[in-house]
Design an enzyme around this catalytic site. Structure first.
Site, PDB file in Angstrom:
ATOM      1  N   SER A 197      -9.891  -1.103   6.938  1.00 19.54           N
ATOM      2  CA  SER A 197      -9.098  -1.018   5.318  1.00 19.54           C
ATOM      3  C   SER A 197      -8.434  -1.351   5.093  1.00 19.54           C
ATOM      4  O   SER A 197      -7.715  -2.149   3.696  1.00 19.54           O
ATOM      5  CB  SER A 197      -8.137   0.273   5.961  1.00 19.54           C
ATOM      6  OG  SER A 197      -9.600   1.663   5.194  1.00 19.54           O
ATOM      7  N   LYS A 234       0.674  -0.744  -0.309  1.00 21.98           N
ATOM      8  CA  LYS A 234       0.049   0.451   0.386  1.00 21.98           C
ATOM      9  C   LYS A 234       1.122   0.742  -0.228  1.00 21.98           C
ATOM     10  O   LYS A 234       1.984   1.041   0.512  1.00 21.98           O
ATOM     11  CB  LYS A 234      -0.803  -0.124   1.121  1.00 21.98           C
ATOM     12  CG  LYS A 234      -1.638   1.037   1.160  1.00 21.98           C
ATOM     13  CD  LYS A 234      -3.040   0.886   2.631  1.00 21.98           C
ATOM     14  CE  LYS A 234      -4.000   1.939   2.739  1.00 21.98           C
ATOM     15  NZ  LYS A 234      -4.880   1.886   3.741  1.00 21.98           N
ATOM     16  N   SER A 251      -9.977   1.510   2.701  1.00 24.08           N
ATOM     17  CA  SER A 251      -8.497   2.315   2.007  1.00 24.08           C
ATOM     18  C   SER A 251      -7.772   1.389   0.902  1.00 24.08           C
ATOM     19  O   SER A 251      -7.200   1.706   0.204  1.00 24.08           O
ATOM     20  CB  SER A 251      -7.902   3.145   2.611  1.00 24.08           C
ATOM     21  OG  SER A 251      -7.546   2.798   4.042  1.00 24.08           O
TER      22      SER A 251
HETATM   23  N1  GLN Z   1     -13.091   3.314   6.715  1.00 23.61           N
HETATM   24  C1  GLN Z   1     -13.295   3.974   7.308  1.00 23.61           C
HETATM   25  C2  GLN Z   1     -12.668   5.504   7.759  1.00 23.61           C
HETATM   26  O1  GLN Z   1     -12.645   5.918   6.280  1.00 23.61           O
HETATM   27  C3  GLN Z   1     -11.628   3.051   8.127  1.00 23.61           C
HETATM   28  C4  GLN Z   1     -10.208   3.097   6.913  1.00 23.61           C
HETATM   29  C5  GLN Z   1      -8.647   2.598   7.266  1.00 23.61           C
HETATM   30  O2  GLN Z   1      -9.448   1.354   8.737  1.00 23.61           O
HETATM   31  N2  GLN Z   1      -7.836   3.247   7.087  1.00 23.61           N
HETATM   32  O3  GLN Z   1     -12.196   5.665   8.049  1.00 23.61           O
END
Ligand code: GLN
Length: 490
Positions: free
Chosen positions: A178, A79, A154
């Site tokens: 994410s 990532k 994400s």
């Molecule tokens: N979807 C969640 C957010 O927008 C989790 C994001 C994440 O785990 N980085 O915060």
């Protein structure tokens, strides 16, 4: 070569038996990238030249008869919030579009020592804030199973790369889901380990009390193998914890026994949980009962509170971790503005996207003197209550089985922008493990009638990764791997 039908251990064995070389394997993966990437868009940066050099190096070492670690010569993706010295690390933000880190993240250092082959840096939501990879400042990533749909986020680029064969494995980061959510929407396996089990040093902080690195793979044993490689104590990550087993793979293969699995009935009565998702989860539950698990109803009351608590805590911490990106300390400096304040203003206005700005504003609001007690302190209390609730359940249960998302992947661009909408609440099933620091493993439960993957989540007490892998391996052994997108289309 047909690397798609092989798991990581088989690839490692094949390389050692000289059935194929790392160059052949790497070229095959890049052939898939050439074919699929123009549509799927899993990567921000491809590192083909570096990959080929690494592959040749591994082949040379193997021909000298050297013993190499398990991931040597196998292509994987990272990532783009994981620092890679000399290789651009953008966090999918305009703010860091040209940033080349001077140091490696702890996990990348381990993987380099493993002689892994790096395919590239995967697309993501900007600074990991989002759940569809649509907040990336660069481009959208498409779901390999249906390219009109999102891959989740994400870590959507990491998930799409593994699902489409553009990488044999990937790393993501998981603050509130994410790793697990995109893994579910792309039909792969994603683990959020116990808080602190994998060092976050060199991974851009979103919310330090929540952030975790997680392995993303096609199979359960691949995932355990990757965790075996990555879970090491790091004295330079203040939250790092030492592992309690010498082999997650071995634990995955231990006898199934008679585990007790909690079934949170209230999660399955939510209106927005789609019928086919629910049916697949019930089938998984019945499967576990049929092989000797005891299923017990458990009462979980905090799901909605988790949603509110998570967005307050993560935004408050996100607000403070984003402060350094001001064009002076870090990040791209705007040409506009003469005073210091002007430079901050223009650099942040131009460099950051809407979602990140929204989180900064929310976090700042929650931390002001007037609001702190009503929001941040309350969220911290919610966190303690959730922790107690789960700890109580784990006195009698080995794991809890839950959905990951209420629906399969949704069409690109279809979710409303405003906060509090479905976009945020679709995430709620992944939040309790984040808030409690407990591990949660996502694995495919099956596919919907329209051919979209559906995931399930196994949550366990701290350090129960081995037991979660064992449960997941039993399911995977009986059901096989999900068909690849290519197989579905054929
Ligand atoms: N979807 C969640 C957010 O927008 C989790 C994001 C994440 O785990 N980085 O915060």
């Amino acid at each position: 070569m047909d690397y798609r039908s092989m798991q990581l251990q088989q690839l490692a064995d094949g390389l050692r038996a000289r059935d194929f070389s790392s160059r052949e394997l790497t070229e095959s993966v890049f052939a898939a990238i050439d074919k699929t990437e123009p549509v799927v868009g899993a990567y921000i940066t491809l590192t083909r030249d570096i990959a080929m050099k690494q592959a040749d190096r591994v082949d040379a070492l193997l021909s000298e008869g050297r013993e190499l670690p398990p991931l040597a010569g196998i292509p994987g993706a990272l990532k783009d919030n994981i620092a890679t010295a000399g290789i651009r690390t953008t966090n999918a933000s305009r703010m860091l579009a040209d940033f080349v880190p001077p140091n490696d993240a702890f996990v990348w250092r381990i993987l380099r020592q493993q002689e892994m082959v790096l395919t590239g840096k995967a697309n993501m939501d900007e600074f990991a804030m989002g759940h569809s990879t649509e907040t990336s400042a660069f481009h959208r990533t498409r779901n390999p199973y249906d390219t009109s749909r999102v891959p989740g986020g994400s870590s959507g680029g990491s998930a799409a790369a593994v699902a489409s064969g553009e990488a044999c494995f990937a790393l993501g980061s998981d603050t509130g889901g994410s790793v697990r959510q995109p893994a579910a929407l792309c039909g792969i396996v994603g683990m959020r380990p116990t808080y602190g089990l994998i060092s976050r040093r060199g991974v851009t902080t979103f919310s330090s009390s929540l952030d975790q690195i997680g392995p993303m793979t096609r199979s359960v044993r691949d995932n355990a193998l990757l965790l075996d490689v990555l879970a090491f104590f790091d004295e330079k990550d203040a939250q790092s914890v030492a592992r309690r087993t010498d082999s997650f793979v071995r634990e995955a293969d231990a006898p199934f026994g008679q585990p007790v699995i909690g079934w949170p009935q209230s999660y399955f009565e939510l209106n927005d949980l789609r019928g086919d998702v629910k049916a697949l989860l019930e089938k998984a539950r019945d499967f576990y009962a049929s092989i000797g698990a005891r299923i017990v109803p458990v009462d979980l009351k905090t799901l909605d509170a988790c949603l509110a608590g998570y967005y307050i805590i993560s935004s408050a911490e996100g607000f403070s971790s984003m402060n350094r990106f001001d064009g002076i300390h870090y990040g791209r400096r705007s040409d506009g503005g003469n005073s210091l304040e002007d430079i901050y203003f223009h650099s942040r206005s131009e460099g950051l996207g809407t979602e990140v700005k929204r989180r900064i504003l929310l976090g700042c609001y929650a931390l002001t003197q007037e609001n702190y007690g009503d929001y941040y302190l309350k969220a911290a209390k919610v966190r303690t209550i959730v922790k107690r609730e789960f700890e109580a359940i784990f006195r009698t249960c080995d794991a809890i089985l839950t959905p990951v998302t209420a629906t399969p992947a949704w069409p690109l661009g279809s979710h409303p922008e405003e906060m509090g909408g479905g976009k945020y609440s679709n995430d709620r099933f992944t939040l309790p493990p984040s808030l409690t620091g407990m591990p949660a493993l996502e694995l495919p439960a099956g596919m919907t009638g329209e051919g979209l993957p559906v995931g399930m989540q196994l949550i366990g007490p701290r350090f129960s990764e081995g037991a979660l892998y064992r449960l997941a391996a039993a399911f995977e052994d009986a059901h096989g791997l999900l068909p690849t997108p290519e197989e579905v289309k054929a």
